[in-house]
Design a protein around this motif. Structure first.
Motif, mmCIF file in Angstrom:
data_model
loop_
_atom_site.group_PDB
_atom_site.id
_atom_site.type_symbol
_atom_site.label_atom_id
_atom_site.label_comp_id
_atom_site.label_asym_id
_atom_site.label_seq_id
_atom_site.Cartn_x
_atom_site.Cartn_y
_atom_site.Cartn_z
ATOM 1 N N PRO A 255 0.816 -1.224 0.000
ATOM 2 C CA PRO A 255 0.000 0.000 0.000
ATOM 3 C C PRO A 255 0.839 1.259 0.000
ATOM 4 O O PRO A 255 0.440 2.271 -0.602
ATOM 5 C CB PRO A 255 -0.827 -0.107 1.291
ATOM 6 C CG PRO A 255 -0.363 -1.279 2.013
ATOM 7 C CD PRO A 255 0.496 -2.094 1.141
ATOM 8 N N GLN A 256 1.988 1.224 0.674
ATOM 9 C CA GLN A 256 2.843 2.406 0.659
ATOM 10 C C GLN A 256 3.339 2.703 -0.744
ATOM 11 O O GLN A 256 3.423 3.862 -1.157
ATOM 12 C CB GLN A 256 4.046 2.199 1.592
ATOM 13 C CG GLN A 256 3.677 1.939 3.031
ATOM 14 C CD GLN A 256 3.198 3.189 3.735
ATOM 15 O OE1 GLN A 256 2.304 3.887 3.265
ATOM 16 N NE2 GLN A 256 3.792 3.476 4.860
ATOM 17 N N GLY A 282 -11.556 7.493 -3.345
ATOM 18 C CA GLY A 282 -10.832 6.875 -2.241
ATOM 19 C C GLY A 282 -11.737 6.141 -1.284
ATOM 20 O O GLY A 282 -11.446 5.016 -0.870
ATOM 21 N N PHE A 283 -12.863 6.768 -0.930
ATOM 22 C CA PHE A 283 -13.731 6.130 0.061
ATOM 23 C C PHE A 283 -14.407 4.894 -0.501
ATOM 24 O O PHE A 283 -14.793 4.009 0.242
ATOM 25 C CB PHE A 283 -14.792 7.116 0.559
ATOM 26 C CG PHE A 283 -14.223 8.228 1.415
ATOM 27 C CD1 PHE A 283 -15.003 9.327 1.726
ATOM 28 C CD2 PHE A 283 -12.936 8.174 1.890
ATOM 29 C CE1 PHE A 283 -14.497 10.354 2.511
ATOM 30 C CE2 PHE A 283 -12.414 9.194 2.667
ATOM 31 C CZ PHE A 283 -13.196 10.292 2.980
ATOM 32 N N SER A 284 -14.592 4.841 -1.817
ATOM 33 C CA SER A 284 -15.266 3.660 -2.356
ATOM 34 C C SER A 284 -14.392 2.413 -2.236
ATOM 35 O O SER A 284 -14.892 1.292 -2.335
ATOM 36 C CB SER A 284 -15.655 3.885 -3.814
ATOM 37 O OG SER A 284 -14.505 4.128 -4.594
ATOM 38 N N LEU A 292 -13.826 -7.844 -0.085
ATOM 39 C CA LEU A 292 -12.811 -8.757 -0.599
ATOM 40 C C LEU A 292 -12.085 -9.475 0.522
ATOM 41 O O LEU A 292 -11.794 -10.668 0.431
ATOM 42 C CB LEU A 292 -11.799 -7.976 -1.453
ATOM 43 C CG LEU A 292 -12.303 -7.590 -2.840
ATOM 44 C CD1 LEU A 292 -11.260 -6.747 -3.555
ATOM 45 C CD2 LEU A 292 -12.609 -8.832 -3.649
ATOM 46 N N LEU A 293 -11.784 -8.758 1.612
ATOM 47 C CA LEU A 293 -11.081 -9.409 2.716
ATOM 48 C C LEU A 293 -11.933 -10.491 3.348
ATOM 49 O O LEU A 293 -11.415 -11.496 3.848
ATOM 50 C CB LEU A 293 -10.677 -8.371 3.772
ATOM 51 C CG LEU A 293 -9.482 -7.496 3.415
ATOM 52 C CD1 LEU A 293 -9.285 -6.426 4.454
ATOM 53 C CD2 LEU A 293 -8.220 -8.328 3.291
ATOM 54 N N ALA A 294 -13.256 -10.301 3.336
ATOM 55 C CA ALA A 294 -14.116 -11.336 3.893
ATOM 56 C C ALA A 294 -14.133 -12.573 2.999
ATOM 57 O O ALA A 294 -14.318 -13.687 3.479
ATOM 58 C CB ALA A 294 -15.538 -10.796 4.062
ATOM 59 N N LEU A 308 -5.502 -1.917 -2.553
ATOM 60 C CA LEU A 308 -6.638 -0.999 -2.448
ATOM 61 C C LEU A 308 -6.491 -0.094 -1.233
ATOM 62 O O LEU A 308 -6.940 1.057 -1.235
ATOM 63 C CB LEU A 308 -7.942 -1.795 -2.338
ATOM 64 C CG LEU A 308 -8.276 -2.705 -3.521
ATOM 65 C CD1 LEU A 308 -9.587 -3.409 -3.279
ATOM 66 C CD2 LEU A 308 -8.343 -1.898 -4.801
ATOM 67 N N ASP A 309 -5.881 -0.653 -0.174
ATOM 68 C CA ASP A 309 -5.582 0.162 1.011
ATOM 69 C C ASP A 309 -4.764 1.371 0.602
ATOM 70 O O ASP A 309 -4.961 2.475 1.099
ATOM 71 C CB ASP A 309 -4.812 -0.710 2.016
ATOM 72 C CG ASP A 309 -4.501 0.021 3.306
ATOM 73 O OD1 ASP A 309 -3.760 -0.541 4.132
ATOM 74 O OD2 ASP A 309 -4.990 1.152 3.491
#
Lengths: 404, 189
Positions: A255-256, A282-284, A292-294, A308-309
């Motif tokens: 992410p960085q 960004g907020f979307s 996705l993580l779930a 995405l982070d």
């Protein structure tokens, strides 16, 4: 470019400050564990640090507003953080560690607005978006490299070495700060509206709808975002074997790198197409990432989702100081506004990990991710429905600031 | 009162004071604690110590020791895994999986063998990790995904009804912190 040296100094100041702040995350708990601190004691020390940081957001913002010499504020904050790191490394006993946490909390609240104020004074409002994007790029690069290096140092050398390294890294930070010349900081936020019109008080600041809405967005954003990485990382530790550390390092670094690539683009986009567009983009990412993580179980998939982070982190990193500058146009309350937003971020972050930990324990990680994604969705809806466009209309933003 | 009462009162108070002393002298005086000297290097600290895995890299720190009613250690609770503090979790390993020495504590279970092992949760029954049992002749490899799990009868002596140990350390800090991916707008949660 006239102020080239100062601009380069600011670039690398952001880089080294991100390095310095990397060690002060969850690693402090690891270090204190190796010094035979119990979980209760560690929890108390870290909570004290968090509480100090939250309480000092507003006073520190007001303090930086009041100081004419923002570089002095940044220097003192850096020295305090260096002292805090040395205390941790050299004296891991109760009182020095508590002092260290308090010092670090307060100093961080002074440092972040100072750097934003220096950026504003260096480039003025018209170029602020792009400058903040550049700041984010250098911060992300610093954070990525520091995460890798300090993680390795913490594992292969000694946990205390991370904090010695942190203290050592404040020296190049101070050197970069010294490169920024006072003569170049000419674009100060000059009050165009008389103080008596009520541009100065905190309560008037809070009454502005833009500030309230964006504070709410910040709170929901960190409430959603802050727990996603730790929860995903503990899933990686559970499911991956030997390569777990490598995957988690990738989850921190990827992410960085995305931020480093995207942040200046977002800054330019905020100038050309408006702030709302960047916020929505960004907020979307938050509800998408939660979903996705779930669903994604494979550890390598988590690394991809972490990209995405980077998009949402780039958004908030650039937009928060930019919108603070927009909304305090014409008054000398830029840093106080940043303090308000910082407080919202701190509150969201504090509750995020506890809430997610509880839900993950009772109902499983999948439900926890879904909940976090849902909060992200609420953030997106709030921004979409209620956030005003704060970009200055017209070609000369400095002159159009009659409205508070 | 007349002056004759004073020596009587004096005598009475002396008598009362002497009575407990007399009683004490009737019992043997309490001995002070005996002492034993443990030579340097013959005993090792456990709490907070780093635990090295089979590849000699630090994989965990000991945070607690679970003993049975006879005081024999049964398991150690470890803060396991993670990178830069991110992704740590609590697990319980059997005492026989650990070896102690001057160079530190070694864990004889590898990270691959710990895959998908359940976390240690306070107040619930403890799932303890042990080195995999020796393979039957028919099996191809020792268990890479079947660490032996034992559930001793005693739960940990911690107060119950506490939320299970959070997946991330209590660094709500941080915010924090946290981790560098958080927006840099304030102190890391």
């Amino acid at each position: 470019m006239r102020a080239g040296r100062s601009r380069r100094g600011l670039d690398w100041l952001n880089f080294f400050v991100a390095d310095v702040q990397t060690g002060f995350g969850p690693f402090v708990a690891v270090y204190l564990t190796t010094q035979a601190w119990t979980e209760v004691e560690i929890g108390f020390a870290l909570s004290l640090g968090t509480l100090t940081a939250m309480i000092s957001q507003l006073p520190a913002g007001a303090l930086v507003d009041a100081l004419r010499n923002k570089r002095l504020a940044a220097m003192l904050a850096l020295l305090a953080i260096a002292l805090s790191a040395v205390l941790l490394a050299a004296l891991p006993h109760t009182l020095p560690v508590l002092v260290s946490e308090v010092l670090h909390g307060f100093a961080s609240c002074v440092l972040t607005p100072s750097i934003a104020a220096i950026s504003l004074a260096l480039v003025g409002r018209a170029a602020l978006g792009e400058r903040l994007g550049r700041n984010s790029r250098y911060q992300a690069l610093g954070g990525a490299i520091a995460a890798g290096v300090m993680g390795l140092v913490g594992t292969y050398v000694a946990p205390a070495a991370v904090f010695w390294l942190t203290a050592a890294l404040t020296l190049p930070s101070l050197a970069c700060l010294a490169m920024i010349r006072g003569e170049d900081l000419t674009q100060r936020a000059v009050p165009l509206v008389a103080r008596s019109e009520g541009g100065g008080r905190l309560i008037d600041l809070l009454r502005q709808p833009g500030i309230l809405v964006f504070s709410g967005c910040c709170l929901l954003f960190t409430l959603s975002n802050a727990a996603m990485l730790p929860l995903a990382a503990s899933m990686v530790t559970r499911q991956a074997g030997d390569e777990a550390n490598l995957i988690i390092a990738a989850c921190l670094v990827v992410p960085q790198l995305v931020v480093a690539g995207l942040a200046p683009r977002f800054g330019r986009l905020a100038e050309t197409r408006g702030r709302r567009l960047v916020l929505i983009i960004g907020f979307s990412m938050l509800p998408l990432r939660g979903a996705l993580l779930a669903l994604v179980q494979h550890p390598l998939g988590l690394v991809v989702v972490q990209a995405l982070d980077g998009i949402s982190a780039a958004t908030l990193g650039v937009m928060l100081p930019l919108i603070a500058a927009d909304l305090t146009r014409g008054s000398n309350r830029f840093n106080l506004c940043m303090g308000v937003f910082g407080l919202a971020v701190g509150l969201g972050g504090t509750f995020s990990t506890s809430l997610a930990g509880l839900v993950a324990g009772w109902l499983g990680a999948g439900v926890a991710f879904g909940m976090l994604g849902g909060i992200g969705l609420a953030c997106l809806v709030l921004a979409w429905a209620a956030m005003p466009e704060t970009r200055a209309p017209g070609p000369a933003p400095d002159l159009a600031a009659a409205r508070a | 009162m007349s002056r004759r009462c004073i020596p009587a009162l004096l005598g009475l108070s002396l008598l009362l004071a002497a009575t407990p002393l007399a009683a004490q002298e009737a019992r043997a005086p309490e001995p002070e604690a005996a002492r034993d000297i443990l030579a340097k290097g013959s005993v090792f600290r456990v709490l907070g110590q780093e635990v090295r895995g089979v590849t000699n890299i630090v994989v965990a720190q000991v945070v607690n020791v679970l003993v049975d009613a006879q005081g024999q250690p049964q398991a150690a609770v470890l803060d396991y895994g993670g990178f830069l503090g991110v992704g740590r979790r609590r697990i319980a390993v059997g005492w026989q999986a650990l070896s102690f020495g001057p160079e530190g504590i070694r864990l004889s279970i590898s990270r691959d063998q710990m895959k998908n092992f359940p976390d240690y949760k306070e107040g619930e029954e403890v799932v303890v990790a042990l080195p995999p049992r020796a393979p039957e002749p028919a099996e191809a490899t020792p268990a890479t995904d079947a660490p032996a799990a034992e559930t001793p009868a005693e739960p940990p002596a911690a107060p119950a009804a506490e939320a299970p140990a959070a997946e991330a350390p209590a660094a709500a800090a941080p915010p924090s912190e946290p981790p560098p991916a958080a927006p840099p707008a304030g102190p890391k949660p």
